[in-house]
Design a protein around this motif. Structure first.
Motif, PDB file in Angstrom:
ATOM      1  N   UNK A 187       0.961  -1.241   0.079  1.00  0.00           N
ATOM      2  CA  UNK A 187       0.112  -0.062   0.094  1.00  0.00           C
ATOM      3  C   UNK A 187       1.069   1.246  -0.178  1.00  0.00           C
ATOM      4  N   UNK A 188       0.779   2.186  -1.008  1.00  0.00           N
ATOM      5  CA  UNK A 188       1.625   3.218  -1.080  1.00  0.00           C
ATOM      6  C   UNK A 188       0.749   4.601  -0.608  1.00  0.00           C
ATOM      7  N   UNK A 189       1.375   5.488   0.123  1.00  0.00           N
ATOM      8  CA  UNK A 189       0.795   6.513   0.777  1.00  0.00           C
ATOM      9  C   UNK A 189       1.331   7.642   0.242  1.00  0.00           C
ATOM     10  N   UNK A 190       0.441   8.453  -0.014  1.00  0.00           N
ATOM     11  CA  UNK A 190       1.107  10.019  -0.633  1.00  0.00           C
ATOM     12  C   UNK A 190       0.255  10.924   0.334  1.00  0.00           C
ATOM     13  N   UNK A 191       1.318  12.080   0.206  1.00  0.00           N
ATOM     14  CA  UNK A 191       0.612  13.093   1.203  1.00  0.00           C
ATOM     15  C   UNK A 191       0.796  14.545   0.753  1.00  0.00           C
ATOM     16  N   UNK A 192      -0.150  15.410   0.870  1.00  0.00           N
ATOM     17  CA  UNK A 192       0.070  16.885   0.615  1.00  0.00           C
ATOM     18  C   UNK A 192       1.384  17.502   1.231  1.00  0.00           C
ATOM     19  N   UNK A 193       2.190  18.411   0.445  1.00  0.00           N
ATOM     20  CA  UNK A 193       3.350  18.946   1.417  1.00  0.00           C
ATOM     21  C   UNK A 193       2.953  20.830   1.159  1.00  0.00           C
ATOM     22  N   UNK A 194       3.707  21.090   2.204  1.00  0.00           N
ATOM     23  CA  UNK A 194       3.748  22.577   2.408  1.00  0.00           C
ATOM     24  C   UNK A 194       4.260  23.206   1.172  1.00  0.00           C
ATOM     25  N   UNK A 195       3.586  23.434   0.023  1.00  0.00           N
ATOM     26  CA  UNK A 195       4.023  23.816  -1.235  1.00  0.00           C
ATOM     27  C   UNK A 195       2.936  24.633  -1.815  1.00  0.00           C
ATOM     28  N   UNK A 196       3.350  25.340  -2.829  1.00  0.00           N
ATOM     29  CA  UNK A 196       2.275  26.086  -3.572  1.00  0.00           C
ATOM     30  C   UNK A 196       2.100  25.013  -4.947  1.00  0.00           C
ATOM     31  N   UNK A 197       2.562  23.782  -5.058  1.00  0.00           N
ATOM     32  CA  UNK A 197       2.275  23.033  -6.088  1.00  0.00           C
ATOM     33  C   UNK A 197       0.946  22.553  -6.002  1.00  0.00           C
ATOM     34  N   UNK A 198       0.241  22.712  -7.425  1.00  0.00           N
ATOM     35  CA  UNK A 198      -0.997  22.311  -7.752  1.00  0.00           C
ATOM     36  C   UNK A 198      -1.185  20.922  -7.626  1.00  0.00           C
ATOM     37  N   UNK A 199      -2.326  20.534  -6.464  1.00  0.00           N
ATOM     38  CA  UNK A 199      -2.268  19.007  -6.439  1.00  0.00           C
ATOM     39  C   UNK A 199      -1.517  18.588  -5.220  1.00  0.00           C
ATOM     40  N   UNK A 200      -0.080  18.690  -5.429  1.00  0.00           N
ATOM     41  CA  UNK A 200       0.862  18.581  -4.339  1.00  0.00           C
ATOM     42  C   UNK A 200       0.879  17.404  -3.406  1.00  0.00           C
ATOM     43  N   UNK A 201       0.505  15.918  -4.118  1.00  0.00           N
ATOM     44  CA  UNK A 201       0.775  14.834  -3.524  1.00  0.00           C
ATOM     45  C   UNK A 201       2.213  14.406  -3.908  1.00  0.00           C
ATOM     46  N   UNK A 202       2.789  13.843  -2.860  1.00  0.00           N
ATOM     47  CA  UNK A 202       3.945  13.261  -3.139  1.00  0.00           C
ATOM     48  C   UNK A 202       4.203  12.026  -2.225  1.00  0.00           C
ATOM     49  N   UNK A 203       4.994  10.955  -2.666  1.00  0.00           N
ATOM     50  CA  UNK A 203       5.185   9.513  -2.140  1.00  0.00           C
ATOM     51  C   UNK A 203       5.830   9.665  -0.753  1.00  0.00           C
TER      52      UNK A 203
END
Length: 811
Positions: A187-203
């Motif tokens: 199971x892979x977990x992605x989370x939004x980061x404190x950035x202005x990037x649209x979408x912003x999910x990273x592994x």
């Protein structure tokens, strides 16, 4: 003004774990039904079943999710399909939902859709190996979608399950966690980061432990221990459900308080629970393994949390034919099974009729957590309701339907019930359940469960029918006594006068013939079987059907078979058409053919079931339809060779027919259907050349008097039956079905055969694929309709696996 409304829809669900969802606001359950979306209100006390089908997808629907819009607080419906698109539907006053917008971008089937609570962010996973993040915008009743991010799975795998969790709905940054599972063991977990990037999910993490593909993921928000604790359930084909705990802050290390605790290697415990720590929009979170749920014996397809926030309960649906509810023990915290519904896997067999149900593909909770439903292999929904006083889960009425193309439908001669047959290898019987001033249509019997695709059938009277399949022979079935009693009690259908009805039917594990109970179930004699012969041949005692309501799926799939009365041999290829004369004395059949030798019509006498020789020859390719005129004086056949042939009955020898006339170029392309008008001798033919032609007898031949031009190939025709006094009038009515699913009703003048289109059914209530058969309900059942006051019923079968019955008012 002619009004057409939908009276009944029967359609089975798609066998895909993500293809259904139950809305917490409206109580509507939406599920994928071929390339349509069926809407059903399981908590509706009237038991009306499916009340609408949403038409629009171009291929099978594989993912269904409701999203509660933060702006309007109403539910949007999102449906993903094998056609690579996601359609968004908004609530509509009359049809339930109406199309709002389409999200396009995937280059493969959409396998899963996830939505977050109180969020307009949507995640979708596809067979193109990507997860896409979308934002829905709702302004002034219009909905639009924007692609924010495309996540390519590395290492490459197909996502089959997604779950989206807003970690803090009060935080303006709205941190979110996305769990992705699929054709890998992790199971892979992605989370939004404190950035202005649209979408912003990273592994951020990979959760290991499963030993096979992950089929379902579900988050439970705010568990009882803490407001910042969340549970993630992951269900897998390795037969286990794993629970993972997500909490804010770093995970606390497990330190033994016992000084005598034995340490191997002297420095650390042998069993460690690895904590995955990650950052989500500036906050630290950790994931740890919480529990392993053991108990299923086969793949687990879905796992869903009880929506009731006061209960921590998980529902799992498995291929082992069971639904299981799990709950942590109040004192120990150990997860235990508190309820198991469905079937214990002891009774196995080769067909549904002998016990093989093929497992449950979907398990869902009702919005209040007091009901559960499941979808099985037969496309039927079963439902259970929790009786709080007895603390018992009671099975209640669900809904049923075909799961592949419905190839033929026929009313019985009195119009009291409807028979359908399908490529899903079953024949089904539908009737109207009458009770306390209300009524609803249901499936009351599954007369035939076969090993071949079924192509055609026709009624042989009130308690008999004949069907043809891809197996070169036809089978005749008799109604069993129990079904006759059930239909009499619940539907006011009087049983046939014949008292010789068989009790019930069984099907051998290694056979296709339904045997009447008590008949020898084996072919071999006792000596050949050895000492076990008697035991093997004893049929199970008949199971008594509950008589207070239509049968549940458990009974339908196993105990409502009709015993086989006769087999009709003679054809060399798959049966393509069958027709029974109005006096029930003759059966005419045809099979698929590419030469004159096989493109013949065979006639069978129903008194002793012998074939009447010689066969009737006129065609050179497959005969697509057969029809007897109202007086049985003529037999009409049409085929792929573009010709029709009319055979005339011999008055001196009523069982013999001879060719009266044929037209080798009746249409410019193949003829797909034909029907006799109630005013004879007139008939209509329908062709792939997009036309309906009306033919009238002049001397000993038939001439085309008028043509109705339609927009697409015409696949089915049905004339409305007229009462004797109506035949003196100058009009009769014809329903035509097309390859696109469009249905139109035409008024035709009996004297000139000029036609006028009365109504074309609205696309929203029409089938989405080719019409395979139309059938008006015969006269004699509804006194009001017979008097010309009440609605007339028109049944439609189509390739989109649905049987529909329409109410036509003011014809």
């Amino acid at each position: 003004m002619v009004n057409v409304a939908t009276e009944y829809i029967s359609v089975g669900g798609n066998r895909h774990p993500g293809a259904a969802d139950w809305d917490v606001h409206s109580g509507v359950l939406a599920y994928g039904a071929d390339n349509n979306v069926a809407l059903w209100a399981p908590e509706d006390k009237s038991n009306q079943g499916v009340f609408a089908l949403l038409v629009g997808h171009r291929d099978k629907v594989s993912a269904v999710r409701f999203l509660t819009s933060p702006e309007t607080k109403s539910s949007l419906l999102l449906t993903g399909s094998v056609d690579h698109t996601i359609r968004v539907w908004k609530p509509h006053a009359t049809s339930g939902y109406t199309f709002a917008c389409e999200l396009a971008g995937h280059t493969g089937s959409v396998n899963a859709i996830a939505v977050g609570k109180a969020s307009n962010i949507v995640a979708s996973g596809g067979a193109d190996g990507t997860v896409r993040i979308w934002r829905l915008s709702i302004e002034n009743d219009s909905v639009s979608g924007q692609l924010l991010q495309t996540i390519t799975m590395k290492p490459r795998f197909f996502p089959l399950a997604l779950a989206l969790l807003p970690l803090d709905t009060q935080d303006p940054k709205k941190p979110m966690v996305l769990a992705v599972g699929g054709t890998t063991n992790h199971v892979h977990i992605f989370a939004t980061q404190d950035t202005t990037e649209v979408g912003g999910f990273s592994w951020v993490a990979k959760l290991s432990g499963h030993e096979a593909w992950v089929r379902s993921l579900a988050f439970k928000e705010n568990t009882s221990q803490s407001q910042n604790d969340y549970l993630l359930a992951s269900a897998s084909q390795d037969k286990y459900v794993r629970l993972w705990r997500i909490r804010r802050g770093e995970a606390e290390p497990v330190v033994s308080t016992d000084p005598d605790d034995i340490m191997l290697a002297g420095d650390k415990p042998t069993l460690s629970n690895k904590a995955h720590t990650f950052n989500a929009s500036g906050a630290i979170y950790s994931v740890t393994f919480e529990a392993l749920l053991l108990g299923h014996e086969d793949w687990i397809y879905t796992a869903n949390w009880n929506p009731n926030a006061d209960k921590t309960q998980l529902l799992s649906a498995s291929a082992d034919n069971s639904l299981t509810i799990w709950e942590p023990d109040a004192t120990t915290g150990v997860w235990v099974t508190i309820e198991r519904m469905g079937e214990i896997s002891a009774q196995k067999g080769s067909t549904t009729a002998t016990g093989s149900t093929g497992g449950f593909w979907i398990g869902l909770w009702s919005p209040d957590g007091e009901q559960v439903v499941s979808l099985g292999r037969t496309g039927s929904w079963r439902a259970w309701e929790h009786d709080q006083e007895a603390d018992f889960w009671q099975q209640k009425l669900g809904i049923t339907g075909h799961v592949r193309s419905v190839n033929d439908i026929q009313w019985d001669s009195r119009g009291s019930y409807l028979l359908s047959t399908s490529s899903d290898q079953t024949s089904r019987l539908y009737a109207q359940w009458l009770r306390d001033g209300s009524s609803s249509w249901h499936e009351f019997s599954r007369p035939q469960i076969h090993g071949y695709d079924l192509n055609c059938l026709d009624s042989l009277g009130p308690a008999k029918f004949v069907s043809g399949a891809d197996e070169k022979l036809l089978r005749v079935f008799n109604e069993p006594k129990q079904i006759a009693q059930l239909l009499e009690k619940l539907c006011a259908i009087s049983p046939p006068a014949d008292d010789e009805l068989p009790e019930t039917a069984n099907i051998p594990v290694l056979g296709l013939s339904n045997k009447a109970a008590g008949e020898d179930m084996t072919v071999m004699d006792d000596q050949a079987m050895g000492n076990q012969g008697n035991n093997e041949s004893e049929a199970a005692p008949p199971v008594l059907l509950p008589m207070h309501q239509p049968p549940l799926e458990d009974y339908l799939s196993r105990h409502t078979l009709w015993p086989e009365y006769e087999k009709l041999y003679g054809h060399g290829f798959e049966i393509s058409a069958v027709a029974v004369s109005h006096d029930r004395s003759l059966i005419a059949t045809a099979c698929k053919a590419s030469s004159i030798d096989h493109a013949v019509i065979r006639l069978y006498d129903t008194k002793d079931w012998h074939e009447i020789k010689p066969s009737l020859a006129a065609h050179s390719l497959t005969i697509t339809a057969l029809s007897f005129s109202e007086t049985d004086e003529y037999l009409l056949s049409v085929g792929r060779d573009r010709q029709f042939a009319v055979f005339k009955r011999d008055h001196a020898e009523p069982s013999t027919f001879s060719l009266l006339t044929s037209n080798p170029k009746a249409h410019s392309r193949m003829i797909l259907d034909a029907a006799w008008a109630p005013v004879s001798p007139i008939f209509a033919t329908a062709g792939r050349d997009k036309s309906v032609k009306l033919w009238q007898m002049k001397s000993d031949t038939f001439e085309c008097v008028s043509t109705i031009s339609l927009s697409t190939p015409v696949t089915s025709l049905s004339f409305y039956p007229l009462k004797p006094q109506e035949k003196q009038q100058d009009v009769f009515y014809l329903a035509a079905g097309e390859e696109t699913g469009q249905i139109s009703i035409h008024r035709i003048s009996a004297s000139t055969l000029e036609s006028q289109e009365l109504v074309t059914l609205d696309k929203a209530i029409s089938p989405s694929k080719a019409i395979t058969q139309l059938a008006w309900r015969p006269l004699g059942t509804d006194e009001k309709a017979d008097a010309g006051e009440g609605p007339r019923l028109l049944a439609a079968a189509s390739e989109d696996s649905a049987v529909r019955i329409y109410k036509v008012i003011e014809l």
